[in-house]
Design a protein around this motif. Structure first.
Motif, PDB file in Angstrom:
ATOM      1  N   ARG A   1       2.896  11.456  -0.884  1.00  0.00           N
ATOM      2  CA  ARG A   1       3.802  10.532  -1.654  1.00  0.00           C
ATOM      3  C   ARG A   1       4.999  11.318  -2.343  1.00  0.00           C
ATOM      4  NH1 ARG A   1       1.510   5.427  -3.438  1.00  0.00           N
ATOM      5  NH2 ARG A   1       2.657   5.857  -5.310  1.00  0.00           N
ATOM      6  N   ARG A   2       4.611  12.527  -2.514  1.00  0.00           N
ATOM      7  CA  ARG A   2       5.972  13.409  -3.440  1.00  0.00           C
ATOM      8  C   ARG A   2       6.516  14.121  -2.501  1.00  0.00           C
ATOM      9  NH1 ARG A   2       1.127  14.840  -7.850  1.00  0.00           N
ATOM     10  NH2 ARG A   2       1.245  12.702  -8.847  1.00  0.00           N
ATOM     11  N   ALA A   3       6.229  14.052  -1.161  1.00  0.00           N
ATOM     12  CA  ALA A   3       7.097  14.886  -0.192  1.00  0.00           C
ATOM     13  C   ALA A   3       8.306  14.281   0.109  1.00  0.00           C
ATOM     14  CB  ALA A   3       6.471  15.126   1.179  1.00  0.00           C
TER      15      ALA A   3
ATOM     16  N   GLU B   1      -1.199  -3.352   0.759  1.00  0.00           N
ATOM     17  CA  GLU B   1      -2.032  -2.563   1.861  1.00  0.00           C
ATOM     18  C   GLU B   1      -1.473  -2.993   3.346  1.00  0.00           C
ATOM     19  OE1 GLU B   1      -6.749  -2.049   1.123  1.00  0.00           O
ATOM     20  OE2 GLU B   1      -5.991  -4.002  -0.075  1.00  0.00           O
ATOM     21  N   GLN B   2      -1.220  -4.008   3.276  1.00  0.00           N
ATOM     22  CA  GLN B   2      -0.688  -4.776   4.726  1.00  0.00           C
ATOM     23  C   GLN B   2       0.871  -4.039   4.973  1.00  0.00           C
ATOM     24  OE1 GLN B   2      -2.189  -6.334   6.917  1.00  0.00           O
ATOM     25  NE2 GLN B   2      -3.594  -8.166   6.343  1.00  0.00           N
ATOM     26  N   THR B   3       1.362  -4.075   4.098  1.00  0.00           N
ATOM     27  CA  THR B   3       2.843  -3.327   3.969  1.00  0.00           C
ATOM     28  C   THR B   3       2.687  -1.922   4.258  1.00  0.00           C
ATOM     29  OG1 THR B   3       3.540  -5.297   2.539  1.00  0.00           O
ATOM     30  CG2 THR B   3       4.908  -3.283   3.000  1.00  0.00           C
ATOM     31  N   GLN B   4       1.666  -1.197   3.473  1.00  0.00           N
ATOM     32  CA  GLN B   4       1.592   0.284   3.850  1.00  0.00           C
ATOM     33  C   GLN B   4       1.338   0.438   5.318  1.00  0.00           C
ATOM     34  OE1 GLN B   4      -1.340   1.333   0.991  1.00  0.00           O
ATOM     35  NE2 GLN B   4      -0.019   1.536  -0.875  1.00  0.00           N
ATOM     36  N   ARG B   5       0.666  -0.426   5.942  1.00  0.00           N
ATOM     37  CA  ARG B   5       0.337  -0.228   7.246  1.00  0.00           C
ATOM     38  C   ARG B   5       1.489  -0.590   8.250  1.00  0.00           C
ATOM     39  NH1 ARG B   5      -5.752  -2.919   8.733  1.00  0.00           N
ATOM     40  NH2 ARG B   5      -7.027  -1.668   7.574  1.00  0.00           N
ATOM     41  N   ILE B   6       2.294  -1.390   7.827  1.00  0.00           N
ATOM     42  CA  ILE B   6       3.528  -1.741   8.700  1.00  0.00           C
ATOM     43  C   ILE B   6       4.430  -0.538   8.432  1.00  0.00           C
ATOM     44  CG2 ILE B   6       5.521  -3.095   8.787  1.00  0.00           C
ATOM     45  CD1 ILE B   6       3.756  -5.595   7.792  1.00  0.00           C
ATOM     46  N   LEU B   7       4.620  -0.079   7.229  1.00  0.00           N
ATOM     47  CA  LEU B   7       5.536   1.078   6.989  1.00  0.00           C
ATOM     48  C   LEU B   7       4.991   2.329   7.849  1.00  0.00           C
ATOM     49  CD1 LEU B   7       6.381   0.654   3.327  1.00  0.00           C
ATOM     50  CD2 LEU B   7       7.880   0.372   5.341  1.00  0.00           C
ATOM     51  N   GLY B   8       3.684   2.605   7.817  1.00  0.00           N
ATOM     52  CA  GLY B   8       3.337   3.691   8.363  1.00  0.00           C
ATOM     53  C   GLY B   8       3.452   3.531   9.895  1.00  0.00           C
ATOM     54  N   ARG B   9       3.105   2.312  10.563  1.00  0.00           N
ATOM     55  CA  ARG B   9       3.555   2.163  11.800  1.00  0.00           C
ATOM     56  C   ARG B   9       4.974   2.440  12.417  1.00  0.00           C
ATOM     57  NH1 ARG B   9       1.822  -3.389  15.644  1.00  0.00           N
ATOM     58  NH2 ARG B   9       2.761  -2.310  17.552  1.00  0.00           N
ATOM     59  N   MET B  10       5.842   2.051  11.566  1.00  0.00           N
ATOM     60  CA  MET B  10       7.103   2.456  11.701  1.00  0.00           C
ATOM     61  C   MET B  10       7.517   3.796  11.533  1.00  0.00           C
ATOM     62  SD  MET B  10       9.104  -0.664   9.568  1.00  0.00           S
ATOM     63  CE  MET B  10      10.423  -0.313   9.814  1.00  0.00           C
ATOM     64  N   MET B  11       6.837   4.557  10.697  1.00  0.00           N
ATOM     65  CA  MET B  11       6.952   5.955  10.315  1.00  0.00           C
ATOM     66  C   MET B  11       6.303   6.993  11.148  1.00  0.00           C
ATOM     67  SD  MET B  11       6.979   5.265   6.260  1.00  0.00           S
ATOM     68  CE  MET B  11       7.026   7.336   5.703  1.00  0.00           C
ATOM     69  N   GLY B  12       5.219   6.370  11.945  1.00  0.00           N
ATOM     70  CA  GLY B  12       4.280   6.966  12.999  1.00  0.00           C
ATOM     71  C   GLY B  12       3.454   7.790  12.061  1.00  0.00           C
ATOM     72  N   VAL B  13       2.956   7.319  10.989  1.00  0.00           N
ATOM     73  CA  VAL B  13       1.868   7.811  10.153  1.00  0.00           C
ATOM     74  C   VAL B  13       0.917   6.827   9.810  1.00  0.00           C
ATOM     75  CG1 VAL B  13       3.354   9.506   9.007  1.00  0.00           C
ATOM     76  CG2 VAL B  13       3.098   7.381   7.757  1.00  0.00           C
TER      77      VAL B  13
ATOM     78  N   ALA C   1       9.107  10.219   1.611  1.00  0.00           N
ATOM     79  CA  ALA C   1       9.829   9.373   0.605  1.00  0.00           C
ATOM     80  C   ALA C   1      11.225   9.054   1.452  1.00  0.00           C
ATOM     81  CB  ALA C   1      10.312   9.899  -0.649  1.00  0.00           C
ATOM     82  N   ASP C   2      12.055  10.021   2.076  1.00  0.00           N
ATOM     83  CA  ASP C   2      13.012   9.774   2.871  1.00  0.00           C
ATOM     84  C   ASP C   2      12.959   8.497   3.930  1.00  0.00           C
ATOM     85  OD1 ASP C   2      16.242   9.796   3.112  1.00  0.00           O
ATOM     86  OD2 ASP C   2      15.196  11.018   5.125  1.00  0.00           O
ATOM     87  N   ASP C   3      11.887   8.896   4.730  1.00  0.00           N
ATOM     88  CA  ASP C   3      11.513   8.136   6.033  1.00  0.00           C
ATOM     89  C   ASP C   3      10.886   6.647   5.568  1.00  0.00           C
ATOM     90  OD1 ASP C   3      12.005  10.361   7.550  1.00  0.00           O
ATOM     91  OD2 ASP C   3       9.871  11.190   7.893  1.00  0.00           O
ATOM     92  N   ALA C   4      10.272   6.739   4.217  1.00  0.00           N
ATOM     93  CA  ALA C   4       9.982   5.241   3.870  1.00  0.00           C
ATOM     94  C   ALA C   4      10.964   4.311   3.426  1.00  0.00           C
ATOM     95  CB  ALA C   4       8.852   5.349   2.595  1.00  0.00           C
ATOM     96  N   VAL C   5      12.219   5.146   2.760  1.00  0.00           N
ATOM     97  CA  VAL C   5      13.177   4.247   2.352  1.00  0.00           C
ATOM     98  C   VAL C   5      14.003   3.657   3.777  1.00  0.00           C
ATOM     99  CG1 VAL C   5      15.294   4.514   1.334  1.00  0.00           C
ATOM    100  CG2 VAL C   5      13.564   5.563   0.176  1.00  0.00           C
ATOM    101  N   LYS C   6      14.051   4.702   4.714  1.00  0.00           N
ATOM    102  CA  LYS C   6      14.647   4.398   5.870  1.00  0.00           C
ATOM    103  C   LYS C   6      14.154   3.230   6.641  1.00  0.00           C
ATOM    104  CE  LYS C   6      17.125   8.467   6.750  1.00  0.00           C
ATOM    105  NZ  LYS C   6      17.063  10.017   7.712  1.00  0.00           N
ATOM    106  N   ALA C   7      12.670   3.008   6.676  1.00  0.00           N
ATOM    107  CA  ALA C   7      11.931   2.207   7.051  1.00  0.00           C
ATOM    108  C   ALA C   7      12.211   0.841   6.397  1.00  0.00           C
ATOM    109  CB  ALA C   7      10.382   2.548   6.977  1.00  0.00           C
ATOM    110  N   VAL C   8      12.060   0.809   4.915  1.00  0.00           N
ATOM    111  CA  VAL C   8      12.441  -0.467   4.323  1.00  0.00           C
ATOM    112  C   VAL C   8      13.621  -0.844   4.580  1.00  0.00           C
ATOM    113  CG1 VAL C   8      12.866  -1.244   1.809  1.00  0.00           C
ATOM    114  CG2 VAL C   8      10.828   0.405   2.541  1.00  0.00           C
ATOM    115  N   GLN C   9      14.776  -0.110   4.885  1.00  0.00           N
ATOM    116  CA  GLN C   9      16.103  -0.368   5.164  1.00  0.00           C
ATOM    117  C   GLN C   9      16.129  -1.006   6.401  1.00  0.00           C
ATOM    118  OE1 GLN C   9      18.260   3.039   4.797  1.00  0.00           O
ATOM    119  NE2 GLN C   9      18.920   2.760   2.400  1.00  0.00           N
TER     120      GLN C   9
END
Length: 458
Positions: free
Chosen positions: A270-272, A247-259, A276-284
């Motif tokens: 999740r299936r868009a 849950e904490q990580t989802q918040r971090i990724l959300g902040r990075m992705m602006g969602v 998914a592409d934005d999430a992969v870039k955030a992880v990188q």
């Protein structure tokens, strides 16, 4: 000492580290110039000598000198003349040979430090072997976490110099002045108003207590600071006893992705492909530029497990700070121990850990309806700075918050914002996370004294 089962291919124990020549050189220096003992008594003790006979000679010389007498081969002769322990080395004549063997007295403190270091190495080996023996003996009343925590205490708490702690004011003053050009270990929270109130941010060797009512942004504030530290390159550990790391990580990724992190729970998002592409870039980006935050999640945790986690994070992963979210979820209150006593002990353990490992710790705690720490005031008493976060529910906008500072050991008391002009608001579009409210100058000019959200009382 109990023997442990040897490792495969190992038939006997290696020789414990020692240096008999250094012991002889130190004793020779003392017997020739008793003033040497005053220089080394704060470094080495009788039990630090690998040769027990050398330890007894050192102890006897120490007692003679403390009584106002001279310690040399002649004055010690009667004490050791009939000592069977000296028979193997030639009896009391050994003292005369020691005294005659002196080369220099100027390296005595170096000899003492060598003797002490080797003694500490022997203690480390013995402590490890003792804990290994306990680990081999499977006793369910003493779980592995307890053995590991006790071992961390052996290696970091008991292996210390024999310094008596006395320091003259002149030595202290000299040290303070010598450190003027050295940057103090202070990590910015990424929240300017909070940094200002804390005299710069989070300082090493300090405990920060953060209290809050249920759902009052206590976790949100700690997570926001942890995010800011991560991107600033500050390694830290977040011990999450309530919210899962996912849950904490989802918040971090959300902040990075602006969602909002709820998007990770919505099948439509999740299936868009774009999501998914934005999430992969955030992880990188996290892995390449900001992989400094460790998470440890436990549904329940004991004091020993908490102590072990902090020790491992500091000694192995070299973190500069630890978040504990939150204290009331530590669960090993002993029979007969009140909740207040339990939390007192827990808070004191955290305060000692900051000094022991040179880190800061931010410990969260839940407040009761009266605004006090639930279960006692232990955290308030042990903390260097106590903070209380207050949430303000807003009907037609984002919820807001301000921080009260009821206690501080090293800064003037200064609230961060107020109920009239809160300092933070919830940003639900990215994360969510807390962000500082940027008031226009005219709005601040209208405030009465004491209500300025960034006011600093000096």
């Amino acid at each position: 000492m109990s023997r442990v089962i040897p490792l495969r291919g190992e038939t006997e124990r290696r020789v414990l580290p020692h240096n008999y020549e250094a012991e002889q050189a130190l004793l020779a220096a003392i017997l020739n110039a008793n003033d040497v003992l005053a220089k080394v008594a704060g470094i080495v003790r009788p039990e630090d000598f690998a040769d027990a006979v050398h330890g007894r000679i050192f102890d006897a010389a120490l007692k003679l000198i403390l009584s106002g007498r001279t310690a040399n081969a002649l004055t010690l002769k009667d004490q050791f003349d009939r000592d069977p322990a000296l028979d193997a080395v030639g009896g009391a004549a050994y003292l005369a040979r020691l005294q005659a063997s002196v080369v220099t007295i100027f390296n005595a403190d170096d000899y003492a430090r060598t003797i002490r270091d080797l003694a500490d190495r022997r203690r480390i080996i013995e402590a490890c072997e003792r804990r290994m023996s306990e680990a081999y003996n499977v006793n369910l009343d003493k779980p592995a976490a307890t053995i590991a925590a006790e071992m961390a205490g052996d290696l970091t708490g008991q292996i210390t110099g024999p310094d008596d702690g006395f320091v003259s004011i002149a030595d202290l003053a000299e040290r303070v002045v010598a450190d003027l050009d050295r940057d103090l270990r202070c990590d910015s929270t990424g929240l300017a108003a909070l940094d200002q109130a804390l005299a710069g941010g989070l300082y090493a060797e300090k405990l920060y207590g953060l209290g809050g009512r249920m759902k009052s942004f206590k976790t949100m504030l700690m997570a926001t600071i942890a995010y800011n530290l991560n991107w600033a390159g500050v390694p830290a550990l977040y011990i999450s006893l309530e919210m899962s790391p996912d849950e904490q990580t989802q918040r971090i990724l959300g902040r990075m992705m602006g969602v909002n992190s709820l998007a990770f729970l919505d099948p439509k998002h999740r299936r868009a492909p774009q999501f998914a592409d934005d999430a992969v870039k955030a992880v990188q980006r996290l892995r390449e530029r900001a992989n400094n935050l460790l998470f440890l999640q436990r549904g329940r945790m004991t004091r020993d497990a908490l102590r072990q986690a902090i020790a491992r994070a500091a000694l192995v992963y070299r973190v500069r700070g630890v978040f504990v979210d939150y204290l009331q979820l530590i669960s090993d209150q002993r029979r007969g121990e009140s909740k207040a006593e339990f939390l007192d002990d827990l808070a004191q353990m955290l305060a000692e850990a900051t000094k022991q490992y040179g880190i800061w710790i931010v410990a969260g705690a839940q407040l009761n309806q009266e605004g006090n720490i639930r279960g006692g005031e232990g955290l308030l008493m042990a903390a260097d700075v106590a903070l209380k976060v207050h949430k303000i529910d807003v009907i037609d906008g984002p919820d807001q918050a301000w921080i009260e500072m009821p206690y501080s050991r090293y800064t003037p008391l200064c609230d961060i914002g107020s109920h009239a002009k809160p300092a933070f608001e919830l940003d639900v579009k990215g994360g969510p996370h807390l962000r500082e409210i940027d008031y226009p100058p005219e709005a601040l000019d209208e405030l009465p004294p004491g209500d300025h959200p960034n006011e600093r009382l000096i």
